[in-house]
Enzyme design. Structure first.
Site, PDB file in Angstrom:
ATOM      1  N   SER A 100      63.246  32.464  14.934  1.00  0.00           N
ATOM      2  CA  SER A 100      63.746  32.778  16.271  1.00  0.00           C
ATOM      3  C   SER A 100      65.262  32.586  16.269  1.00  0.00           C
ATOM      4  O   SER A 100      65.945  33.214  15.468  1.00  0.00           O
ATOM      5  CB  SER A 100      63.048  31.893  17.314  1.00  0.00           C
ATOM      6  OG  SER A 100      63.433  32.247  18.617  1.00  0.00           O
ATOM      7  N   HIS A 142      61.883  36.775  16.580  1.00  0.00           N
ATOM      8  CA  HIS A 142      61.915  36.945  18.036  1.00  0.00           C
ATOM      9  C   HIS A 142      63.184  37.718  18.402  1.00  0.00           C
ATOM     10  O   HIS A 142      64.291  37.190  18.288  1.00  0.00           O
ATOM     11  CB  HIS A 142      61.927  35.593  18.743  1.00  0.00           C
ATOM     12  CG  HIS A 142      60.714  34.762  18.477  1.00  0.00           C
ATOM     13  ND1 HIS A 142      60.661  33.413  18.759  1.00  0.00           N
ATOM     14  CD2 HIS A 142      59.495  35.076  17.963  1.00  0.00           C
ATOM     15  CE1 HIS A 142      59.466  32.939  18.432  1.00  0.00           C
ATOM     16  NE2 HIS A 142      58.750  33.932  17.933  1.00  0.00           N
ATOM     17  N   ASP A 166      56.251  28.457  18.086  1.00  0.00           N
ATOM     18  CA  ASP A 166      55.520  29.617  17.576  1.00  0.00           C
ATOM     19  C   ASP A 166      55.399  29.523  16.056  1.00  0.00           C
ATOM     20  O   ASP A 166      56.370  29.248  15.362  1.00  0.00           O
ATOM     21  CB  ASP A 166      56.255  30.906  17.970  1.00  0.00           C
ATOM     22  CG  ASP A 166      55.495  32.155  17.563  1.00  0.00           C
ATOM     23  OD1 ASP A 166      54.251  32.095  17.451  1.00  0.00           O
ATOM     24  OD2 ASP A 166      56.141  33.204  17.365  1.00  0.00           O
TER      25      ASP A 166
END
Length: 362
Positions: A184, A211, A304
């Site tokens: 991310s 992401h 995540d």
């Protein structure tokens, strides 16, 4: 960071549009934990004010006269490394410049909703505020090595891929090994340290879940492809998973692999607040590859990928988490480590070799 809890985050806004400087200032200062300590009309002015004001975070426009956003970022990272959030347009040129900036060390970016002068910038207010707050807690990392790599010719890639298929007989068949990389905030810079160091004949397929919103993952894949011996591109529905190829999940879609070993894209609800989500891809590929799957979690906020990594470790697969010493944001890898789901914890510059070694065993 303890003093930052007690005082507002000090932000410098750099944009060549007086309107955008005003709007960005108003949006940021609508949050009581943020104060704009200065604005700058171009990159040169911005650089001088970074050195003078020493802000906690800089928001930096990509397209500016005299010294553009990329050139300004390079100077900031060389002279006073500071967390930078790029403010970019949705155009192809804007996306490409943003990816280059993230590779160099920008923490994150916010896309202007409607061009260089966005009259509706307020729709991105929550994203802007959240990313500036995250940047204030991030560690700026000066990334230079991968950015300076010479582009690799398409002919070299094709020759390497043809050799791989002759050696393995994979062709379009499912590769025996698969690598799943999730990241991310700070991920593009980390990926630029890893993907270009993978060999063209890697005997495994590679899936990347970063992401990132729609429109930017294609530029990320194209930039990585230019710098890498291994083939890299944005995934499309129906693409076969192949050895010697990296597929990047497109922004706005969860990436899965179907029963025939082909990519399926899904616009179902966000998971952990994001789409694409690493854990969705884990759920899809773990039952197929099992212990032959290698999971890698890089820098980023949140958790995540932690669930998938824990399941993979339990299944006997190889799991790698990025070490805190090289993370821009030590969030996702930290959760993996705390769960005991990481077999290796490595600085980013050691991860490509670890992947190559892991897929070469069995």
């Amino acid at each position: 960071m303890s003093d930052r809890v007690q005082r507002p985050i000090r932000v410098l806004v750099v944009d060549d549009s007086a309107f955008m400087r005003k709007v960005l200032t108003e949006l940021l200062e609508s949050d009581p934990l943020i104060t704009v300590v200065g604005t700058a009309r171009d990159g040169q002015d911005g650089l001088e004010k970074v050195l003078q004001l020493q802000p906690d975070v800089v928001t930096l426009d990509i397209e500016m006269p005299r010294l553009d956003g990329y050139g300004t970022l390079r100077e900031i990272m060389a002279r006073r490394p500071t967390p930078v959030v790029m403010v970019s347009s949705h155009t192809r040129e804007g996306a490409e410049a943003t990816i280059r900036a993230l590779a160099l060390g920008a923490v994150d970016f916010v896309a202007k909703p409607s061009g260089s002068i966005s009259l509706n910038m307020h729709v991105a207010r929550d994203e802007l505020v959240a990313k500036v707050k995250a940047a204030a807690a991030a560690t700026p990392r000066v990334r230079t090595a991968a950015v300076e790599l010479a582009p690799v010719s398409p002919r070299e890639k094709m020759q390497a891929l043809a050799g791989l298929r002759r050696q393995t007989g994979f062709g379009d068949r499912l590769p025996r090994r698969l690598v799943l990389i999730g990241c991310s905030t700070g991920g593009p810079g980390a990926l630029h340290q890893i993907i270009p160091r993978l060999p063209a004949d890697l005997p495994a397929g590679v899936l990347v879940v970063q992401h990132m919103p729609p429109g930017f993952t294609r530029s990320l894949a194209q930039r990585l492809d230019e710098l890498s011996a291994i083939s890299v591109r944005e995934a499309r529905a129906g693409d076969p998973v192949r050895a010697g190829q990296v597929l990047v999940a497109p922004g706005g879609y969860h990436m899965l692999v179907d029963a025939e070993g082909r990519i399926a894209l899904d616009q179902g609800p966000p998971v952990h607040g994001v789409r694409p989500a690493v854990d969705v891809t884990f759920e899809s590929v773990l039952p197929v590859w099992k212990e032959r799957l290698v999971g890698v979690i890089l820098t980023g906020m949140g958790y995540d990928g932690a669930k998938g990594m824990a399941q993979l470790r339990k299944a006997g697969g190889w799991t790698i988490a990025e070490d805190a010493s090289t993370c821009v944001v030590y969030g996702m890898p930290r959760v993996v480590v705390e769960l005991g789901a990481a077999r290796e914890v490595l600085p980013v510059h050691s991860i490509a070799d670890a992947i190559t070694r892991a897929v070469g065993e069995g």
